[in-house]
Design an enzyme around this catalytic site. Structure first.
Site, mmCIF file in Angstrom:
data_model
loop_
_atom_site.group_PDB
_atom_site.id
_atom_site.type_symbol
_atom_site.label_atom_id
_atom_site.label_comp_id
_atom_site.label_asym_id
_atom_site.label_seq_id
_atom_site.Cartn_x
_atom_site.Cartn_y
_atom_site.Cartn_z
ATOM 1 N N GLY A 35 0.815 -1.223 0.000
ATOM 2 C CA GLY A 35 0.000 0.000 0.000
ATOM 3 C C GLY A 35 0.841 1.262 0.000
ATOM 4 O O GLY A 35 0.689 2.137 0.869
ATOM 5 N N THR A 65 0.827 3.472 -2.504
ATOM 6 C CA THR A 65 0.295 4.474 -3.436
ATOM 7 C C THR A 65 -0.291 5.688 -2.721
ATOM 8 O O THR A 65 -0.657 6.665 -3.367
ATOM 9 C CB THR A 65 -0.812 3.849 -4.313
ATOM 10 O OG1 THR A 65 -1.814 3.306 -3.444
ATOM 11 C CG2 THR A 65 -0.265 2.752 -5.225
ATOM 12 N N ARG A 97 -2.326 -1.443 -5.816
ATOM 13 C CA ARG A 97 -3.098 -1.770 -7.029
ATOM 14 C C ARG A 97 -2.976 -0.688 -8.087
ATOM 15 O O ARG A 97 -3.076 -0.958 -9.266
ATOM 16 C CB ARG A 97 -4.582 -1.948 -6.671
ATOM 17 C CG ARG A 97 -4.868 -3.184 -5.859
ATOM 18 C CD ARG A 97 -6.263 -3.146 -5.276
ATOM 19 N NE ARG A 97 -6.436 -1.977 -4.412
ATOM 20 C CZ ARG A 97 -7.565 -1.646 -3.802
ATOM 21 N NH1 ARG A 97 -8.636 -2.371 -3.988
ATOM 22 N NH2 ARG A 97 -7.621 -0.586 -3.025
ATOM 23 N N TYR A 137 -14.794 -3.217 10.839
ATOM 24 C CA TYR A 137 -13.431 -2.657 10.715
ATOM 25 C C TYR A 137 -12.665 -2.903 12.010
ATOM 26 O O TYR A 137 -11.514 -3.350 11.990
ATOM 27 C CB TYR A 137 -13.486 -1.160 10.382
ATOM 28 C CG TYR A 137 -12.090 -0.542 10.327
ATOM 29 C CD1 TYR A 137 -11.218 -0.862 9.300
ATOM 30 C CD2 TYR A 137 -11.644 0.325 11.339
ATOM 31 C CE1 TYR A 137 -9.930 -0.336 9.253
ATOM 32 C CE2 TYR A 137 -10.363 0.861 11.294
ATOM 33 C CZ TYR A 137 -9.504 0.533 10.260
ATOM 34 O OH TYR A 137 -8.237 1.044 10.222
ATOM 35 N N GLY A 153 -4.284 6.324 15.843
ATOM 36 C CA GLY A 153 -5.630 6.907 15.905
ATOM 37 C C GLY A 153 -5.910 7.611 14.591
ATOM 38 O O GLY A 153 -5.497 7.123 13.525
ATOM 39 N N LEU A 154 -6.575 8.766 14.653
ATOM 40 C CA LEU A 154 -7.034 9.415 13.415
ATOM 41 C C LEU A 154 -5.884 10.075 12.647
ATOM 42 O O LEU A 154 -5.244 11.006 13.137
ATOM 43 C CB LEU A 154 -8.097 10.456 13.774
ATOM 44 C CG LEU A 154 -9.432 9.844 14.237
ATOM 45 C CD1 LEU A 154 -10.168 10.795 15.173
ATOM 46 C CD2 LEU A 154 -10.296 9.484 13.038
HETATM 47 P P1 NDP Z 1 -4.932 5.231 2.390
HETATM 48 O O1 NDP Z 1 -6.293 4.954 1.824
HETATM 49 O O2 NDP Z 1 -4.356 6.576 2.157
HETATM 50 O O3 NDP Z 1 -3.897 4.114 1.883
HETATM 51 C C1 NDP Z 1 -4.252 2.769 1.851
HETATM 52 C C2 NDP Z 1 -3.236 2.010 1.023
HETATM 53 O O4 NDP Z 1 -3.600 0.614 1.044
HETATM 54 C C3 NDP Z 1 -3.198 2.441 -0.419
HETATM 55 O O5 NDP Z 1 -1.862 2.526 -0.863
HETATM 56 C C4 NDP Z 1 -3.930 1.328 -1.138
HETATM 57 O O6 NDP Z 1 -3.384 1.146 -2.442
HETATM 58 C C5 NDP Z 1 -3.593 0.115 -0.262
HETATM 59 N N1 NDP Z 1 -4.570 -0.946 -0.439
HETATM 60 C C6 NDP Z 1 -5.877 -0.938 -0.063
HETATM 61 N N2 NDP Z 1 -6.481 -2.062 -0.461
HETATM 62 C C7 NDP Z 1 -5.542 -2.797 -1.112
HETATM 63 C C8 NDP Z 1 -5.550 -4.045 -1.757
HETATM 64 N N3 NDP Z 1 -6.671 -4.793 -1.830
HETATM 65 N N4 NDP Z 1 -4.412 -4.502 -2.333
HETATM 66 C C9 NDP Z 1 -3.288 -3.761 -2.263
HETATM 67 N N5 NDP Z 1 -3.201 -2.577 -1.662
HETATM 68 C C10 NDP Z 1 -4.323 -2.087 -1.101
HETATM 69 O O7 NDP Z 1 -5.077 4.939 3.945
HETATM 70 P P2 NDP Z 1 -3.992 4.941 5.155
HETATM 71 O O8 NDP Z 1 -2.650 5.258 4.667
HETATM 72 O O9 NDP Z 1 -4.577 5.752 6.228
HETATM 73 O O10 NDP Z 1 -4.085 3.413 5.597
HETATM 74 C C11 NDP Z 1 -2.954 2.568 5.711
HETATM 75 C C12 NDP Z 1 -3.192 1.593 6.849
HETATM 76 O O11 NDP Z 1 -3.300 2.321 8.057
HETATM 77 C C13 NDP Z 1 -4.479 0.777 6.728
HETATM 78 O O12 NDP Z 1 -4.207 -0.549 7.152
HETATM 79 C C14 NDP Z 1 -5.435 1.460 7.712
HETATM 80 O O13 NDP Z 1 -6.399 0.584 8.214
HETATM 81 C C15 NDP Z 1 -4.433 1.861 8.792
HETATM 82 N N6 NDP Z 1 -4.858 2.924 9.693
HETATM 83 C C16 NDP Z 1 -5.248 4.143 9.200
HETATM 84 C C17 NDP Z 1 -5.629 5.141 10.088
HETATM 85 C C18 NDP Z 1 -6.150 6.463 9.625
HETATM 86 O O14 NDP Z 1 -6.791 7.165 10.429
HETATM 87 N N7 NDP Z 1 -5.889 6.888 8.395
HETATM 88 C C19 NDP Z 1 -5.558 4.934 11.528
HETATM 89 C C20 NDP Z 1 -5.177 3.603 11.923
HETATM 90 C C21 NDP Z 1 -4.804 2.664 11.020
HETATM 91 P P3 NDP Z 1 -4.221 0.868 -3.768
HETATM 92 O O15 NDP Z 1 -5.600 1.433 -3.570
HETATM 93 O O16 NDP Z 1 -3.442 1.542 -4.854
HETATM 94 O O17 NDP Z 1 -4.199 -0.613 -3.901
HETATM 95 C C1 8X3 Z 2 -8.326 4.169 11.599
HETATM 96 C C2 8X3 Z 2 -8.639 5.033 12.769
HETATM 97 O O1 8X3 Z 2 -10.570 5.702 14.299
HETATM 98 O O2 8X3 Z 2 -10.883 5.945 11.898
HETATM 99 O O3 8X3 Z 2 -8.071 2.865 12.001
HETATM 100 O O4 8X3 Z 2 -10.858 3.768 12.906
HETATM 101 S S1 8X3 Z 2 -10.325 5.101 12.965
#
Ligand code: NDP
Ligand code: 8X3
Length: 251
Positions: free
Chosen positions: A7, A9, A32, A151, A182-183
């Site tokens: 991930g 991107t 992706r 989730y 967190g967020l």
């Molecule tokens: P983004 O949506 O900005 O990034 C998510 C990344 O995951 C993208 O690069 C996307 O790439 C990749 N991804 C999603 N689905 C797939 C798939 N099926 N195959 C391959 N790659 C995939 O979100 P975040 O950076 O915030 O999220 C990253 C991680 O952090 C996640 O696991 C999320 O649950 C976790 N997280 C996020 C928080 C937040 O508040 N933002 C807080 C806590 C945890 P592409 O679509 O190109 O495949």
């Molecule tokens: C992402 C943080 O609080 O939006 O895991 O679920 S929250």
């Protein structure tokens, strides 16, 4: 040093790629959206004089995962660190009104995708008797919040898998770290609300959320501790967030 980050991107994965590259790590960049991977890779190569390999696949698809990881040859197999970051929330609703397609997407990506990747990469680390697996879980893997049900369940699974992996990997000298943010303002909420950017923006209004760079710095700090130090688990929230569901919003 060589890291494979899922991930890359967007968001936390992209910011992590940047900080690892800045510190001289070569990178296997995955995701992706190939149209994003290519410019990110060439930018990092130019800026930091590192080597990159792009693998373009969906972590939910076991055949694609196996094919892509099997395609890694030569020096690229010498992976030091797997950052299991790819993940998402899809929807926000009660169980009784939940969209089953959303549930499948979250379970397949956040749990099964992380497992598929780990199953393919762990043997490469074990062969070297060293390495590091960092799993991006969430505060949603520590507590549940209203309408977060599935989730939150997937992130509790990631938290449990981090603990389990640490037990399984200990005899091989491999570190396992769980990161629980967190967020963080990324594309996360745009994805959660199926492209509704206005609703996504509201998630982060009235307080200062974390940035992807805040988390990437934490991840890199864990990765760069001396080899005998394993950071087990890091919970990191904005100052305005007390836990998974108490947020001090000013508006
Ligand atoms: P983004 O949506 O900005 O990034 C998510 C990344 O995951 C993208 O690069 C996307 O790439 C990749 N991804 C999603 N689905 C797939 C798939 N099926 N195959 C391959 N790659 C995939 O979100 P975040 O950076 O915030 O999220 C990253 C991680 O952090 C996640 O696991 C999320 O649950 C976790 N997280 C996020 C928080 C937040 O508040 N933002 C807080 C806590 C945890 P592409 O679509 O190109 O495949
Ligand atoms: C992402 C943080 O609080 O939006 O895991 O679920 S929250």
């Amino acid at each position: 040093m060589l890291a494979l980050i899922t991930g890359t991107t967007s968001g936390i994965g992209k910011a992590s790629a940047e900080i690892f590259a800045r510190n001289g790590w070569n990178l296997i960049l995955t995701g992706r959206r190939k149209d994003r991977l290519e410019p990110i890779a060439s930018d990092l190569q130019k800026k930091y004089k590192i080597k990159t390999l792009i693998l373009n696949f969906d972590v939910r698809n076991l055949k694609e995962v196996v094919k892509n990881i099997d395609s890694i040859k030569g020096e690229w197999k010498n992976i030091d660190l797997l950052l299991n970051n790819a993940g998402l929330a899809s929807g926000l609703s009660t169980i009784q009104e939940g969209n089953i397609d959303d549930w499948e997407i979250m379970i397949d990506t956040n749990i099964k995708g992380l497992l598929y990747m780990t199953r393919q990469i762990a043997p490469l680390l074990i062969a070297k008797n060293k390495g590091h697996i960092i799993n991006v879980a969430s505060v949603a893997g520590k507590q549940v919040y209203p309408n977060g049900n599935v989730y939150c369940a997937t992130k509790h699974a990631v938290d449990a898998l981090s603990q389990a992996m640490r037990i399984d990997m200990i005899q091989h000298g491999i570190r396992v770290t769980n990161i629980a943010p967190g967020l963080v303002e990324t594309e996360f909420s745009i994805v959660r609300f199926h492209g509704n950017a206005e609703r996504a923006k509201q998630t982060y209004s009235g307080f200062q959320p974390l940035t992807a760079e805040d988390i990437a710095e934490t991840i890199y700090w864990c990765a760069s501790r001396p080899a005998h130090v394993n950071i087990n688990d890091v919970v990191i929230t904005p100052t305005a967030q007390a836990n998974a569901y108490v947020i001090n919003k000013k508006v």
